[in-house]
Design a protein around this motif. Sequence first.
Motif, PDB file in Angstrom:
ATOM      1  N   SER A 274      54.985  41.571  47.102  1.00 25.40           N
ATOM      2  CA  SER A 274      55.747  42.577  46.351  1.00 25.40           C
ATOM      3  C   SER A 274      56.221  42.018  45.024  1.00 25.40           C
ATOM      4  CB  SER A 274      56.958  43.045  47.172  1.00 25.40           C
ATOM      5  OG  SER A 274      57.867  41.978  47.363  1.00 25.40           O
ATOM      6  N   HIS A 275      56.356  42.927  44.066  1.00 20.61           N
ATOM      7  CA  HIS A 275      56.847  42.564  42.734  1.00 20.61           C
ATOM      8  C   HIS A 275      57.892  43.571  42.266  1.00 20.61           C
ATOM      9  CE1 HIS A 275      53.954  39.408  42.594  1.00 20.61           C
ATOM     10  NE2 HIS A 275      52.920  40.234  42.635  1.00 20.61           N
ATOM     11  N   ASP A 276      58.805  43.896  43.185  1.00 19.92           N
ATOM     12  CA  ASP A 276      59.810  44.912  42.875  1.00 19.92           C
ATOM     13  C   ASP A 276      60.724  44.508  41.719  1.00 19.92           C
ATOM     14  OD1 ASP A 276      58.688  46.171  45.043  1.00 19.92           O
ATOM     15  OD2 ASP A 276      60.266  45.567  46.443  1.00 19.92           O
ATOM     16  N   VAL A 277      60.961  43.202  41.568  1.00 18.66           N
ATOM     17  CA  VAL A 277      61.834  42.754  40.488  1.00 18.66           C
ATOM     18  C   VAL A 277      61.279  43.149  39.125  1.00 18.66           C
ATOM     19  CG1 VAL A 277      60.781  40.448  40.329  1.00 18.66           C
ATOM     20  CG2 VAL A 277      63.122  40.809  39.562  1.00 18.66           C
ATOM     21  N   ALA A 355      53.456  47.957  41.024  1.00 19.05           N
ATOM     22  CA  ALA A 355      54.300  47.392  42.078  1.00 19.05           C
ATOM     23  C   ALA A 355      54.138  48.148  43.389  1.00 19.05           C
ATOM     24  CB  ALA A 355      55.762  47.404  41.642  1.00 19.05           C
ATOM     25  N   ALA A 356      53.805  49.420  43.294  1.00 19.95           N
ATOM     26  CA  ALA A 356      53.563  50.216  44.511  1.00 19.95           C
ATOM     27  C   ALA A 356      52.154  50.006  45.043  1.00 19.95           C
ATOM     28  CB  ALA A 356      53.794  51.696  44.215  1.00 19.95           C
ATOM     29  N   GLY A 357      51.351  49.191  44.331  1.00 19.12           N
ATOM     30  CA  GLY A 357      49.938  49.048  44.679  1.00 19.12           C
ATOM     31  C   GLY A 357      49.625  47.923  45.634  1.00 19.12           C
ATOM     32  N   LEU A 362      49.547  41.294  50.311  1.00 18.18           N
ATOM     33  CA  LEU A 362      49.264  40.998  48.908  1.00 18.18           C
ATOM     34  C   LEU A 362      49.468  42.232  48.045  1.00 18.18           C
ATOM     35  CD1 LEU A 362      48.057  38.871  46.867  1.00 18.18           C
ATOM     36  CD2 LEU A 362      45.877  40.070  47.201  1.00 18.18           C
ATOM     37  N   ASN A 363      50.107  42.031  46.905  1.00 16.65           N
ATOM     38  CA  ASN A 363      50.070  43.057  45.871  1.00 16.65           C
ATOM     39  C   ASN A 363      48.830  42.785  45.025  1.00 16.65           C
ATOM     40  OD1 ASN A 363      50.497  43.891  42.925  1.00 16.65           O
ATOM     41  ND2 ASN A 363      52.019  45.111  44.006  1.00 16.65           N
TER      42      ASN A 363
END
Length: 474
Positions: A274-277, A355-357, A362-363
């Motif tokens: 995830s890369h929510d930040v 980020a939703a992908g 893994l993102n």
Amino acid sequence: MAGSNRAVREEQDSLGTVAVPADRYWGAQTQRALENFAIGIERLPVGFIHALGIQKQAAARANVALGGLDPVLGDAIVAAAREVAEGRLDDHFPLPVWQSGSGTQSNMNANEVIANRANEQLGQPLGRRSPVHPNDHVNRSQSSNDTIPTVMHLSTLLALRDGLLPALDHLAATLSGRAAAFGDRVKTGRTHLQDAVPVTLRQEFGGYSSQITHAAARLRRLSDELLPLAQGGTAVGSGLNCPPDFVPRFLDAIQALTGLPVVRADDHFAANASHDVFVDLSGALGGTAAALTKIANDIRFMGCGPRCGIGELALPANEPGSSIMPGKVNPSQVESVVMVAAQVAGHHTTILHGAAGGQMELNACKPVIIHATLTSIRLLSDSARAFADRCVAGLMPNDARLADLSGQSLMLVTALAPAVGYDRAADAAHKAAHDGTTLREAVLGLGLMDGDAFDRTVDPLALALGPDEDVRRV
């Protein structure tokens, strides 16, 4: 490269033999990616590539310290990776953003370039993959799946620290400097773009400075959320093939190389997947763009004309504004800011979708997320500095126009309401508007008060400063 007369060498990967340009440090996997992903012209930003060089230096230092990498090979890797970090090998990173969503191709690009350059320094020809191997040595204890998110964080932290945050501080200081220089020049306040009670240019530009300072503060807070690094999670977050003591050594090396107080991610599975930040950060970048747009458009309105508009400020004449109208000057820096803001808004949508992908562990949208992030940071950095130096610093007040417009404002009537009542004050405003007179003439005509009383009650500067003058001046 195919079909050209350029000299090539043959390199091997797990799929076979590949022809690579003889003078390039990249290898077979990079060449395959270059041919397979012939999409667009957008490359990953150089800041990301330079951060890859930093990451590879730190990994080599950690592996040597743990005894997993021969010191001679480690020194050669560090030296080659330092050249990457310093931007000396930028031409050897040709891959587009539009590649594998893990960024594996760019990680291997770095591994191959560093291995070939290290081998060259050790007296070996390019393409031999010995004594330094791109996977066995340069990529030791790592996976693309923890390396790329680590580099995403590092490159963003460096771009904020060394680029955008100083640029915003500079803009805030420039705005504050203009506020001080303008002082208590009274102007007509505007709400809904309609005349309102008076303000001073000092108050207005002080407010702009605070707006930029607050935007920078939000970005600084979010920078702290980028300090945890994914390194050590390897492929899926479990840390397979990463020695137990690798991460502490790696973090120490990163801190020494960058001065950043990085720490280990508290959950490597989340860090890989995830890369929510980046969504939060992109939102703050969008907020910064919105602040810049608001301030720029206010300056555009105040400078419009200059004779047939508001004309309260004179904007710097940076370049001729028209190919047909001689002497025309346009608010070009403002227009540039607005276009940058539009692009940053578009990048936010990209980052949100990216980020939703992610799927499972893994993102798979890492390259486009970091491309959009670093591009937004660069655009805002450059735009803030240009706006400060080529617009804000050169703004000049038109004192005659300021006095004329503030004197004509019917919203000075606000100060009368406590003395004569809201309804009678409204009558005065309507009469002045209908008769085309000043508010003072209307008040005297209605017999609401005499001239001396009006002048004592309706003092534009006193109205602008208000009862907390001392506080407002601080």
